[in-house]
Design a protein around this motif. Structure first.
Motif, PDB file in Angstrom:
ATOM      1  N   ILE A   1     -12.615  -7.742  -0.625  1.00 58.03           N
ATOM      2  CA  ILE A   1     -13.121  -9.053  -1.042  1.00 58.03           C
ATOM      3  C   ILE A   1     -12.211 -10.188  -0.563  1.00 58.03           C
ATOM      4  CG2 ILE A   1     -13.644 -10.499  -3.046  1.00 58.03           C
ATOM      5  CD1 ILE A   1     -14.365  -7.875  -4.540  1.00 58.03           C
ATOM      6  N   LEU A   2     -10.903 -10.018  -0.721  1.00 65.38           N
ATOM      7  CA  LEU A   2      -9.987 -11.148  -0.529  1.00 65.38           C
ATOM      8  C   LEU A   2      -9.346 -11.233   0.846  1.00 65.38           C
ATOM      9  CD1 LEU A   2      -8.131 -11.261  -3.974  1.00 65.38           C
ATOM     10  CD2 LEU A   2      -9.974 -12.723  -3.161  1.00 65.38           C
ATOM     11  N   ALA A   3      -9.104 -10.097   1.490  1.00 61.87           N
ATOM     12  CA  ALA A   3      -8.396 -10.149   2.781  1.00 61.87           C
ATOM     13  C   ALA A   3      -9.123 -11.026   3.811  1.00 61.87           C
ATOM     14  CB  ALA A   3      -8.171  -8.739   3.324  1.00 61.87           C
ATOM     15  N   PRO A   4     -10.444 -10.865   3.980  1.00 60.24           N
ATOM     16  CA  PRO A   4     -11.123 -11.715   4.975  1.00 60.24           C
ATOM     17  C   PRO A   4     -11.102 -13.202   4.625  1.00 60.24           C
ATOM     18  CG  PRO A   4     -12.463  -9.801   4.408  1.00 60.24           C
ATOM     19  CD  PRO A   4     -11.367  -9.880   3.397  1.00 60.24           C
ATOM     20  N   ILE A   5     -10.853 -13.528   3.372  1.00 62.24           N
ATOM     21  CA  ILE A   5     -10.806 -14.931   2.956  1.00 62.24           C
ATOM     22  C   ILE A   5      -9.390 -15.495   3.075  1.00 62.24           C
ATOM     23  CG2 ILE A   5     -11.153 -16.514   1.021  1.00 62.24           C
ATOM     24  CD1 ILE A   5     -13.350 -14.644   0.010  1.00 62.24           C
ATOM     25  N   LEU A   6      -8.402 -14.747   2.556  1.00 62.95           N
ATOM     26  CA  LEU A   6      -7.044 -15.273   2.475  1.00 62.95           C
ATOM     27  C   LEU A   6      -6.276 -15.158   3.790  1.00 62.95           C
ATOM     28  CD1 LEU A   6      -5.957 -13.931  -1.036  1.00 62.95           C
ATOM     29  CD2 LEU A   6      -6.782 -16.212  -0.442  1.00 62.95           C
ATOM     30  N   ALA A   7      -6.524 -14.090   4.553  1.00 58.50           N
ATOM     31  CA  ALA A   7      -5.746 -13.882   5.785  1.00 58.50           C
ATOM     32  C   ALA A   7      -5.909 -15.030   6.785  1.00 58.50           C
ATOM     33  CB  ALA A   7      -6.116 -12.544   6.419  1.00 58.50           C
ATOM     34  N   PRO A   8      -7.138 -15.502   7.074  1.00 56.24           N
ATOM     35  CA  PRO A   8      -7.262 -16.633   8.009  1.00 56.24           C
ATOM     36  C   PRO A   8      -6.587 -17.908   7.504  1.00 56.24           C
ATOM     37  CG  PRO A   8      -9.371 -15.519   7.732  1.00 56.24           C
ATOM     38  CD  PRO A   8      -8.465 -14.989   6.676  1.00 56.24           C
ATOM     39  N   ILE A   9      -6.620 -18.125   6.187  1.00 56.10           N
ATOM     40  CA  ILE A   9      -5.977 -19.313   5.624  1.00 56.10           C
ATOM     41  C   ILE A   9      -4.468 -19.223   5.815  1.00 56.10           C
ATOM     42  CG2 ILE A   9      -5.576 -20.619   3.505  1.00 56.10           C
ATOM     43  CD1 ILE A   9      -8.284 -19.503   2.508  1.00 56.10           C
ATOM     44  N   ALA A  10      -3.902 -18.045   5.517  1.00 61.55           N
ATOM     45  CA  ALA A  10      -2.464 -17.857   5.695  1.00 61.55           C
ATOM     46  C   ALA A  10      -2.071 -18.034   7.160  1.00 61.55           C
ATOM     47  CB  ALA A  10      -2.055 -16.476   5.197  1.00 61.55           C
ATOM     48  N   GLN A  11      -2.889 -17.491   8.049  1.00 63.23           N
ATOM     49  CA  GLN A  11      -2.592 -17.625   9.480  1.00 63.23           C
ATOM     50  C   GLN A  11      -2.650 -19.086   9.919  1.00 63.23           C
ATOM     51  OE1 GLN A  11      -4.962 -15.055  11.921  1.00 63.23           O
ATOM     52  NE2 GLN A  11      -3.942 -15.633  13.820  1.00 63.23           N
ATOM     53  N   SER A  12      -3.528 -19.868   9.311  1.00 67.83           N
ATOM     54  CA  SER A  12      -3.678 -21.275   9.705  1.00 67.83           C
ATOM     55  C   SER A  12      -2.446 -22.110   9.385  1.00 67.83           C
ATOM     56  CB  SER A  12      -4.905 -21.878   9.025  1.00 67.83           C
ATOM     57  OG  SER A  12      -4.686 -22.038   7.630  1.00 67.83           O
ATOM     58  N   VAL A  13      -1.625 -21.648   8.426  1.00 69.80           N
ATOM     59  CA  VAL A  13      -0.399 -22.394   8.103  1.00 69.80           C
ATOM     60  C   VAL A  13       0.834 -21.747   8.713  1.00 69.80           C
ATOM     61  CG1 VAL A  13      -1.343 -23.350   5.967  1.00 69.80           C
ATOM     62  CG2 VAL A  13      -0.111 -21.175   5.896  1.00 69.80           C
ATOM     63  N   GLY A  14       0.604 -20.742   9.582  1.00 70.28           N
ATOM     64  CA  GLY A  14       1.714 -20.172  10.331  1.00 70.28           C
ATOM     65  C   GLY A  14       2.226 -18.831   9.875  1.00 70.28           C
ATOM     66  N   VAL A  15       1.557 -18.172   8.922  1.00 67.23           N
ATOM     67  CA  VAL A  15       1.997 -16.843   8.485  1.00 67.23           C
ATOM     68  C   VAL A  15       1.523 -15.817   9.508  1.00 67.23           C
ATOM     69  CG1 VAL A  15       1.986 -15.137   6.633  1.00 67.23           C
ATOM     70  CG2 VAL A  15       1.792 -17.576   6.086  1.00 67.23           C
ATOM     71  N   ASP A  16       2.436 -14.983   9.988  1.00 67.27           N
ATOM     72  CA  ASP A  16       2.076 -13.950  10.953  1.00 67.27           C
ATOM     73  C   ASP A  16       1.053 -12.993  10.331  1.00 67.27           C
ATOM     74  OD1 ASP A  16       3.131 -12.449  13.622  1.00 67.27           O
ATOM     75  OD2 ASP A  16       2.670 -10.989  12.041  1.00 67.27           O
ATOM     76  N   PRO A  17      -0.019 -12.633  11.055  1.00 66.86           N
ATOM     77  CA  PRO A  17      -1.058 -11.758  10.474  1.00 66.86           C
ATOM     78  C   PRO A  17      -0.529 -10.411   9.994  1.00 66.86           C
ATOM     79  CG  PRO A  17      -1.835 -12.765  12.515  1.00 66.86           C
ATOM     80  CD  PRO A  17      -0.388 -13.104  12.410  1.00 66.86           C
ATOM     81  N   ILE A  18       0.397  -9.809  10.750  1.00 63.85           N
ATOM     82  CA  ILE A  18       0.966  -8.520  10.334  1.00 63.85           C
ATOM     83  C   ILE A  18       1.823  -8.706   9.088  1.00 63.85           C
ATOM     84  CG2 ILE A  18       2.454  -6.602  11.008  1.00 63.85           C
ATOM     85  CD1 ILE A  18      -0.123  -6.601  12.533  1.00 63.85           C
ATOM     86  N   HIS A  19       2.611  -9.765   9.078  1.00 60.80           N
ATOM     87  CA  HIS A  19       3.448 -10.061   7.911  1.00 60.80           C
ATOM     88  C   HIS A  19       2.587 -10.279   6.674  1.00 60.80           C
ATOM     89  CE1 HIS A  19       6.404 -12.986   5.757  1.00 60.80           C
ATOM     90  NE2 HIS A  19       6.586 -11.744   5.342  1.00 60.80           N
ATOM     91  N   PHE A  20       1.503 -11.048   6.818  1.00 59.59           N
ATOM     92  CA  PHE A  20       0.639 -11.304   5.664  1.00 59.59           C
ATOM     93  C   PHE A  20      -0.033 -10.021   5.197  1.00 59.59           C
ATOM     94  CE2 PHE A  20      -3.310 -12.511   3.538  1.00 59.59           C
ATOM     95  CZ  PHE A  20      -2.792 -13.334   2.544  1.00 59.59           C
ATOM     96  N   ALA A  21      -0.393  -9.158   6.132  1.00 56.33           N
ATOM     97  CA  ALA A  21      -1.011  -7.885   5.742  1.00 56.33           C
ATOM     98  C   ALA A  21      -0.080  -7.099   4.826  1.00 56.33           C
ATOM     99  CB  ALA A  21      -1.353  -7.066   6.983  1.00 56.33           C
ATOM    100  N   VAL A  22       1.214  -7.055   5.174  1.00 52.30           N
ATOM    101  CA  VAL A  22       2.178  -6.341   4.341  1.00 52.30           C
ATOM    102  C   VAL A  22       2.331  -7.026   2.989  1.00 52.30           C
ATOM    103  CG1 VAL A  22       4.594  -5.632   4.143  1.00 52.30           C
ATOM    104  CG2 VAL A  22       3.420  -5.429   6.333  1.00 52.30           C
ATOM    105  N   ILE A  23       2.438  -8.367   2.996  1.00 47.36           N
ATOM    106  CA  ILE A  23       2.540  -9.100   1.732  1.00 47.36           C
ATOM    107  C   ILE A  23       1.323  -8.817   0.854  1.00 47.36           C
ATOM    108  CG2 ILE A  23       2.547 -11.414   0.707  1.00 47.36           C
ATOM    109  CD1 ILE A  23       4.024 -12.377   3.215  1.00 47.36           C
ATOM    110  N   PHE A  24       0.153  -8.895   1.448  1.00 46.42           N
ATOM    111  CA  PHE A  24      -1.100  -8.680   0.710  1.00 46.42           C
ATOM    112  C   PHE A  24      -1.120  -7.290   0.084  1.00 46.42           C
ATOM    113  CE2 PHE A  24      -5.461  -7.541   0.064  1.00 46.42           C
ATOM    114  CZ  PHE A  24      -6.144  -8.718  -0.195  1.00 46.42           C
ATOM    115  N   LEU A  25      -0.772  -6.274   0.867  1.00 45.71           N
ATOM    116  CA  LEU A  25      -0.917  -4.899   0.392  1.00 45.71           C
ATOM    117  C   LEU A  25       0.210  -4.477  -0.539  1.00 45.71           C
ATOM    118  CD1 LEU A  25      -2.361  -3.324   3.638  1.00 45.71           C
ATOM    119  CD2 LEU A  25      -3.555  -3.897   1.522  1.00 45.71           C
TER     120      LEU A  25
END
Length: 456
Positions: free
Chosen positions: A369-393
């Motif tokens: 539910i949340l990954a497809p919503i939050l990941a692009p937002i995090a990436q838009s402010v400069g969070v690395d996608p792999i880094h955010f994936a680890v933070i999320f999980l």
């Protein structure tokens, strides 16, 4: 009475909420919402069928999921998990709380082959909880330790939820696996430190001397487990295997081990006997457990049942994402999160959303539910996608010991017989340690990216 589309969507959502509160399986809850909203929005059922077909025919990466589930069952039945726990205790038994710390270490080692939180908790909890109680630990603390240790199951690679996340967000699963190694290790170390403090305060556990020969001999006894871990990590890191191929190779290895070791041990006249885990079994350093060929279909069927629960949920999530997009959910949540400010404000708001969601949902629907919503937002402010994936999980994994849901708490309660609510007091120190590691990983991207090729 003329109902607008928004009213119908609200009614469908309320119905799905009622089903969830009544304990209806998550897949049926989400499927009810998806089918109902599809009718409201004028989407045909053909769209659902096409989405399900595309997932199962084009999702090659998802083939790793049932294979790693099967790997977890095979290593448990072959005795590899027991050997790994013996080695962990030989290394840590000289410390106050050594057996409890060893159970957390064993969770980390088991997770490095199985990829499942609940499977890790069930396996290590059922093996070591009786031993911990026998050695003077509070039964509630022992069960809480197994439930907390299991949280690393979806972080230390291979990870089933990393496979799902990578599939949903179109990220390299191999890179996600490598990114989970250091954060997973930090989770284990953080929980072991808290465990040591609690056990020192309560003087729980019996100490055993630290002997190099004991460590070396239990390490030799667990060599098959280390080989399986090394095989997966080496193959993925060097690019020799894709995660799916690595899963297939590991399953083949575990099948050979399980089928060969049992007849070999009988031929040599070896047996485990009734020794406690506190005693080092020098006389049978070969793996003496195993399974018969006739047992393989039953083991495979159990793994298939778990896969049969997860795979349809992943498939229906594709349609769910389409509906959420049409309803503008991403824009609403995106506006709320981005309205918080810059990099850290967005990051910590996203983390708070994941944490709260993990309190009431299992990691899979949270991710869907949340990954497809939050990941692009995090990436838009400069969070690395792999880094955010680890933070999320990592945040999602903490939900496994966070009430009122806390799946690992239910699993630990089931395998140990300790009531659910009596575990909560003793999981609190572990929860604090995990949140501390989570914040550290979010603030230091290198902890996730250091081992990722071309990122660290």
């Amino acid at each position: 009475m003329d109902f607008s589309d928004g009213t119908w969507v609200t009614l469908v959502s309320l119905l799905a909420t009622v089903f969830f509160m009544l304990g209806v399986p998550v897949f049926l809850v989400i499927a009810t919402w998806v089918v109902g909203c599809s009718f409201v929005l004028g989407m045909t059922l053909d769209n659902i069928g096409a989405a399900l077909s595309d997932v199962f025919t084009d999702g090659f990466a998802l083939l790793a999921m049932p294979l790693f589930i099967l790997t977890g069952d095979l290593i448990n039945r072959s005795g590899i998990a027991r050997r790994l726990s013996d080695f962990a205790y030989a290394c840590l038994g000289w410390l106050r709380g050594g057996l409890a710390m060893a159970s957390i270490g064993a969770c980390g080692l088991f997770a490095a082959i199985s990829g499942s939180n609940s499977a890790t908790t069930a396996t290590i909890g059922s093996m070591l909880h009786p031993e911990m109680v026998k050695n003077g630990y509070d039964p509630r603390f022992s069960a809480a330790t197994a439930s907390a240790g299991g949280t690393v199951g979806i972080i230390i690679p291979p990870s089933i939820i990393f496979i799902v996340y990578g599939f949903l967000m179109n990220l390299s699963i191999s890179e996600l696996f490598m990114a989970g190694i250091l954060p997973g290790a930090l989770m284990v170390i953080g929980m072991q430190f808290v465990c040591w403090i609690v056990c020192r305060m309560n003087r729980w556990g019996h100490l055993i001397p630290l002997h190099l020969d004991r460590v070396l001999k239990t390490a030799f006894g667990a060599w098959l487990g280390f080989f399986a871990i090394g095989l997966v990590l080496w193959g993925i890191y060097t690019g020799k295997f894709s995660p799916t191929e690595a899963a297939g190779v590991t399953v083949g290895f575990c099948v050979i081990v399980g089928l060969v070791c049992l007849p070999l041990s009988r031929f040599l006249g070896l047996g485990r006997g009734e020794e406690s885990i506190r005693e080092t079994r020098y006389r049978d350093m070969l793996v003496v457990e195993g399974f018969k060929l006739t047992e393989v279909p039953g083991i495979t069927m159990r793994s298939a049942q778990i896969t049969g629960i997860l795979a349809p949920l992943i498939a229906i999530s594709v349609v769910m994402q389409q509906i959420l997009s049409l309803l503008g959910a991403q824009e609403v949540i995106g506006a709320f999160v981005t309205g918080m400010g810059g990099y850290y404000a967005v990051l910590f708001t996203a983390m708070a959303i994941v944490f709260i969601s993990g309190m009431i949902l299992e990691s899979l629907p949270v991710t869907i539910i949340l990954a497809p919503i939050l990941a692009p937002i995090a990436q838009s402010v400069g969070v690395d996608p792999i880094h955010f994936a680890v933070i999320f999980l990592v945040g999602a994994s903490i939900g496994f010991i966070t009430p009122p849901y806390g799946l690992n708490l239910y699993v630990a309660s089931g395998v140990t017989g300790v009531p659910y609510f009596k575990l909560l007091k003793y999981t609190t120190p572990y929860l604090i340690a995990l949140i501390g590691v989570w914040i550290l990983v979010s603030l230091v991207p290198d902890l996730a990216l250091m081992l990722v090729p071309n990122q660290g």
